[in-house]
Scaffold this motif. Structure first.
Motif, PDB file in Angstrom:
ATOM      1  N   GLN A  56      57.946  29.700  28.852  1.00 53.51           N
ATOM      2  CA  GLN A  56      56.623  30.132  28.393  1.00 53.51           C
ATOM      3  C   GLN A  56      55.523  29.241  28.970  1.00 53.51           C
ATOM      4  OE1 GLN A  56      57.086  30.068  24.133  1.00 53.51           O
ATOM      5  NE2 GLN A  56      57.770  32.201  24.042  1.00 53.51           N
ATOM      6  N   GLN A  57      55.787  27.934  29.069  1.00 52.79           N
ATOM      7  CA  GLN A  57      54.809  27.012  29.646  1.00 52.79           C
ATOM      8  C   GLN A  57      54.547  27.356  31.111  1.00 52.79           C
ATOM      9  OE1 GLN A  57      53.546  25.877  26.786  1.00 52.79           O
ATOM     10  NE2 GLN A  57      53.229  23.896  27.745  1.00 52.79           N
ATOM     11  N   LYS A  58      55.613  27.634  31.870  1.00 53.31           N
ATOM     12  CA  LYS A  58      55.463  27.993  33.293  1.00 53.31           C
ATOM     13  C   LYS A  58      54.679  29.293  33.442  1.00 53.31           C
ATOM     14  CE  LYS A  58      59.539  25.578  34.987  1.00 53.31           C
ATOM     15  NZ  LYS A  58      60.919  25.703  35.452  1.00 53.31           N
ATOM     16  N   GLU A  59      54.995  30.285  32.595  1.00 56.51           N
ATOM     17  CA  GLU A  59      54.280  31.563  32.639  1.00 56.51           C
ATOM     18  C   GLU A  59      52.802  31.363  32.312  1.00 56.51           C
ATOM     19  OE1 GLU A  59      56.172  34.411  30.058  1.00 56.51           O
ATOM     20  OE2 GLU A  59      58.050  34.326  31.185  1.00 56.51           O
ATOM     21  N   ALA A  60      52.506  30.532  31.317  1.00 60.64           N
ATOM     22  CA  ALA A  60      51.118  30.271  30.935  1.00 60.64           C
ATOM     23  C   ALA A  60      50.373  29.576  32.074  1.00 60.64           C
ATOM     24  CB  ALA A  60      51.073  29.415  29.667  1.00 60.64           C
ATOM     25  N   ILE A  65      46.459  29.897  36.540  1.00 60.66           N
ATOM     26  CA  ILE A  65      46.149  29.788  37.974  1.00 60.66           C
ATOM     27  C   ILE A  65      45.598  31.112  38.495  1.00 60.66           C
ATOM     28  CG2 ILE A  65      47.204  29.540  40.270  1.00 60.66           C
ATOM     29  CD1 ILE A  65      49.082  27.440  38.950  1.00 60.66           C
ATOM     30  N   GLN A  66      46.215  32.237  38.113  1.00 61.35           N
ATOM     31  CA  GLN A  66      45.745  33.557  38.536  1.00 61.35           C
ATOM     32  C   GLN A  66      44.350  33.832  37.985  1.00 61.35           C
ATOM     33  OE1 GLN A  66      48.911  36.061  37.108  1.00 61.35           O
ATOM     34  NE2 GLN A  66      50.107  35.849  38.983  1.00 61.35           N
ATOM     35  N   PHE A  67      44.093  33.431  36.737  1.00 63.87           N
ATOM     36  CA  PHE A  67      42.786  33.633  36.121  1.00 63.87           C
ATOM     37  C   PHE A  67      41.718  32.849  36.871  1.00 63.87           C
ATOM     38  CE2 PHE A  67      39.565  32.266  32.967  1.00 63.87           C
ATOM     39  CZ  PHE A  67      39.026  33.515  32.675  1.00 63.87           C
ATOM     40  N   VAL A  68      42.001  31.594  37.221  1.00 63.70           N
ATOM     41  CA  VAL A  68      41.042  30.762  37.941  1.00 63.70           C
ATOM     42  C   VAL A  68      40.768  31.359  39.322  1.00 63.70           C
ATOM     43  CG1 VAL A  68      40.705  28.489  39.009  1.00 63.70           C
ATOM     44  CG2 VAL A  68      41.507  28.647  36.659  1.00 63.70           C
ATOM     45  N   LYS A  70      40.957  34.495  40.126  1.00 60.72           N
ATOM     46  CA  LYS A  70      40.144  35.691  39.881  1.00 60.72           C
ATOM     47  C   LYS A  70      38.681  35.299  39.649  1.00 60.72           C
ATOM     48  CE  LYS A  70      42.202  38.882  37.292  1.00 60.72           C
ATOM     49  NZ  LYS A  70      42.612  39.646  36.083  1.00 60.72           N
ATOM     50  N   CYS A  71      38.467  34.213  38.911  1.00 66.07           N
ATOM     51  CA  CYS A  71      37.104  33.727  38.646  1.00 66.07           C
ATOM     52  C   CYS A  71      36.420  33.290  39.937  1.00 66.07           C
ATOM     53  CB  CYS A  71      37.128  32.569  37.652  1.00 66.07           C
ATOM     54  SG  CYS A  71      37.474  33.086  35.967  1.00 66.07           S
ATOM     55  N   ILE A  72      37.153  32.624  40.816  1.00 59.63           N
ATOM     56  CA  ILE A  72      36.581  32.171  42.093  1.00 59.63           C
ATOM     57  C   ILE A  72      36.197  33.376  42.958  1.00 59.63           C
ATOM     58  CG2 ILE A  72      37.123  30.978  44.263  1.00 59.63           C
ATOM     59  CD1 ILE A  72      38.782  28.994  42.526  1.00 59.63           C
ATOM     60  N   ILE A  73      37.046  34.397  42.995  1.00 53.75           N
ATOM     61  CA  ILE A  73      36.750  35.619  43.752  1.00 53.75           C
ATOM     62  C   ILE A  73      35.490  36.281  43.197  1.00 53.75           C
ATOM     63  CG2 ILE A  73      37.569  37.974  44.219  1.00 53.75           C
ATOM     64  CD1 ILE A  73      40.429  36.713  44.367  1.00 53.75           C
ATOM     65  N   ASN A  74      35.399  36.365  41.852  1.00 50.02           N
ATOM     66  CA  ASN A  74      34.220  36.967  41.221  1.00 50.02           C
ATOM     67  C   ASN A  74      32.961  36.169  41.506  1.00 50.02           C
ATOM     68  OD1 ASN A  74      35.436  39.226  40.123  1.00 50.02           O
ATOM     69  ND2 ASN A  74      36.023  38.149  38.259  1.00 50.02           N
ATOM     70  N   LYS A  75      33.076  34.845  41.512  1.00 52.89           N
ATOM     71  CA  LYS A  75      31.916  33.998  41.812  1.00 52.89           C
ATOM     72  C   LYS A  75      31.416  34.290  43.220  1.00 52.89           C
ATOM     73  CE  LYS A  75      30.351  29.366  42.499  1.00 52.89           C
ATOM     74  NZ  LYS A  75      30.420  28.004  42.489  1.00 52.89           N
ATOM     75  N   GLU A  76      32.345  34.366  44.181  1.00 54.48           N
ATOM     76  CA  GLU A  76      31.967  34.651  45.571  1.00 54.48           C
ATOM     77  C   GLU A  76      31.323  36.033  45.676  1.00 54.48           C
ATOM     78  OE1 GLU A  76      35.630  33.996  47.644  1.00 54.48           O
ATOM     79  OE2 GLU A  76      35.437  31.812  47.519  1.00 54.48           O
ATOM     80  N   LEU A  77      31.876  37.010  44.961  1.00 52.76           N
ATOM     81  CA  LEU A  77      31.307  38.362  44.967  1.00 52.76           C
ATOM     82  C   LEU A  77      29.881  38.364  44.411  1.00 52.76           C
ATOM     83  CD1 LEU A  77      33.914  41.001  43.749  1.00 52.76           C
ATOM     84  CD2 LEU A  77      32.352  41.229  45.658  1.00 52.76           C
ATOM     85  N   LEU A  78      29.698  37.702  43.272  1.00 51.08           N
ATOM     86  CA  LEU A  78      28.380  37.664  42.636  1.00 51.08           C
ATOM     87  C   LEU A  78      27.354  36.951  43.507  1.00 51.08           C
ATOM     88  CD1 LEU A  78      29.460  36.871  38.986  1.00 51.08           C
ATOM     89  CD2 LEU A  78      28.160  38.872  39.688  1.00 51.08           C
TER      90      LEU A  78
END
Length: 156
Positions: A56-60, A65-68, A70-78
């Protein structure tokens, strides 16, 4: 010399001054028996529970990491957009009528961009906007990732 026995426990809920949910801790048997187990705050850590906890720790970590990413991609898009334009009715001294709301800005972003995540009002930081001009709006995507958008208010 008498050794005090401790037992490993996995917390099922956050316990103040002890640890967060999913943490593996060592505590005395009386604390488990009298407090953690009756209040369903922890489970005695067996070998299978520890393996499950590690998975569960590895999955979290992977989800984080995937969320971060995604946030970086959105920041670049914005930030790739030059600026958003909002038209308002203006008085003679350059002050516009009404307010520029967070909802209005979110709708503008939604019509111009197809982001990989949903934004909400609490993520927006608006400066005080009363006159015609260009303003910088900050969007907090996650901790340490802030996108800056230019919004230009023009007369109608």
């Amino acid at each position: 010399m008498i050794r005090k026995k401790t037992i490993q426990v996995i917390l099922t809920k956050d316990v103040e001054k002890v640890g967060k949910q999913g943490t593996l801790i060592k505590v005395k048997p009386g604390y488990i028996r009298n407090y953690l187990i009756p209040l369903k705050l922890g489970k005695i850590a067996t070998v299978s529970l520890i393996k499950q906890f590690e998975l569960q720790q590895k999955e979290a970590e992977m989800r984080q990491i995937q969320f971060v990413e995604k946030c970086i991609i959105n920041k670049e898009l914005l930030e790739s957009l030059d600026k958003f334009i909002i038209k308002k009715k203006i008085s003679e001294n350059g002050v516009f009528f009404g307010k520029v709301t967070k909802k209005q800005i979110l709708e503008l972003i939604g019509t111009k961009l197809n982001l990989a995540m949903e934004l909400n009002k609490t993520q927006l930081e608006l400066p005080e906007m009363k006159k015609v001009g260009v303003y910088i709006i900050e969007i907090l995507l996650t901790t340490n990732i802030i996108a800056k958008l230019n919004i230009e208010i023009l007369p109608e």
